[in-house]
Scaffold this active site. Structure first.
Site, short mmCIF file in Angstrom:
data_model
loop_
_atom_site.label_atom_id
_atom_site.label_comp_id
_atom_site.label_asym_id
_atom_site.label_seq_id
_atom_site.Cartn_x
_atom_site.Cartn_y
_atom_site.Cartn_z
N SER A 32 0.81 -1.22 0.00
CA SER A 32 0.00 0.00 0.00
C SER A 32 0.85 1.28 0.00
CB SER A 32 -0.92 -0.01 1.22
OG SER A 32 -0.18 -0.14 2.40
N GLU A 107 9.93 -9.95 -5.02
CA GLU A 107 10.53 -8.71 -4.49
C GLU A 107 12.04 -8.89 -4.30
OE1 GLU A 107 6.72 -6.96 -1.98
OE2 GLU A 107 8.12 -8.28 -0.98
C1 5RP Z 1 4.72 -7.48 0.31
C2 5RP Z 1 5.66 -6.58 1.04
C3 5RP Z 1 5.24 -5.18 1.24
O1 5RP Z 1 6.19 -4.33 0.66
C4 5RP Z 1 5.12 -4.94 2.71
O2 5RP Z 1 4.17 -5.85 3.23
C5 5RP Z 1 4.70 -3.50 3.04
O3 5RP Z 1 3.39 -3.28 2.67
P1 5RP Z 1 2.61 -1.95 3.03
O4 5RP Z 1 3.32 -0.83 2.30
O5 5RP Z 1 1.21 -2.20 2.53
O6 5RP Z 1 2.66 -1.76 4.52
O7 5RP Z 1 6.73 -6.96 1.46
O8 5RP Z 1 5.23 -8.78 0.20
#
Ligand code: 5RP
Length: 226
Positions: A32, A107
């Site tokens: 997000s 990622e």
């Molecule tokens: C997904 C991730 C996201 O980058 C992480 O969960 C952060 O998410 P957000 O910006 O919604 O807090 O690692 O696998």
């Protein structure tokens, strides 16, 4: 009107586009916070900036298409100029815990292939040592029960991620995710190596020595560590 935490995410996410230059190939992270980055990159593309990106999740791929960002893949790209991604926890040593959204494998692959990795977070993600939250570990579905036993042997408590009581979460790669509690993670690099050495484990959400800059959204400004 956004919630205060959402406002901090937006500030950090939008700030990251200042590191993007015309002609760059980008890694597009997930979550997000990065949503705001992707939206802003879309604005720049509309204004004529020439960039393309490799998305780290199907959700990010949909957003990129929605905002008109040209996409590419590793058949055409060897090295990415900049990757912008989020995190669930970060330390002042720039170590990260990721995978809350279940996109950790793509990622990490994209971060590894990048000249520069910029992480965008809100200030609540800061920790002294990683492991306040469980460590996401992606595993192949075959024999997951056996992989869980191996994680218990190194004192982890693996919880199979589910989307409902009866439905298991499936990653974009068709795998399962264990959210693993560890009492305290004194050496995240060693823990990552222990987990990675288990047959059945695909990748962990411990990102050590990967981030170059962390942009931290706060109430009134964006601070950074590098
Ligand atoms: C997904 C991730 C996201 O980058 C992480 O969960 C952060 O998410 P957000 O910006 O919604 O807090 O690692 O696998």
């Amino acid at each position: 009107m956004l919630e205060p935490v959402e406002e901090m995410k937006k500030k950090a996410g939008e700030k990251a586009v200042e590191y993007i230059e015309d002609g760059m190939t980008l890694g597009l992270g997930s979550g997000s916070t990065v949503y705001w980055t992707i939206k802003k990159i879309g604005n720049l593309v509309q204004q004529g900036m020439n960039v393309k990106g490799i998305p780290t999740s199907l959700r990010t791929q949909r957003w990129a298409k929605e905002f008109g960002i040209p996409l590419t893949n590793f058949s055409d790209v060897e090295l990415l100029d900049v990757t912008i991604d989020g995190a669930d926890e970060f330390t002042s040593q720039l170590d990260l815990l990721k995978g809350g959204g279940g996109s950790l494998v793509r990622e990490k692959m994209v971060a590894e292939a990048s000249s520069k990795v910029i992480i965008v977070v809100d200030k609540a993600k800061k920790v002294e040592t990683l492991g306040k939250r469980p460590v996401p570990v992606e595993v192949i579905p075959f024999g997951w029960e056996r992989t869980a036993k191996k994680i218990r042997r190194i004192h982890g408590i693996p919880q199979l991620r589910k989307i409902s009581e009866s439905d298991i979460f499936i990653s974009d790669n068709g795998n399962y995710i264990f959210d693993c509690e560890f009492n305290s993670i004194t050496n995240p690099e060693y823990l990552h190596k222990q987990l990675k050495s288990m047959c059945g484990v695909v990748e962990t959400g411990l990102f050590i020595n990967m981030a170059d800059i962390i942009l931290i959204g706060e109430e009134a400004h964006v601070s950074h560590i590098r």
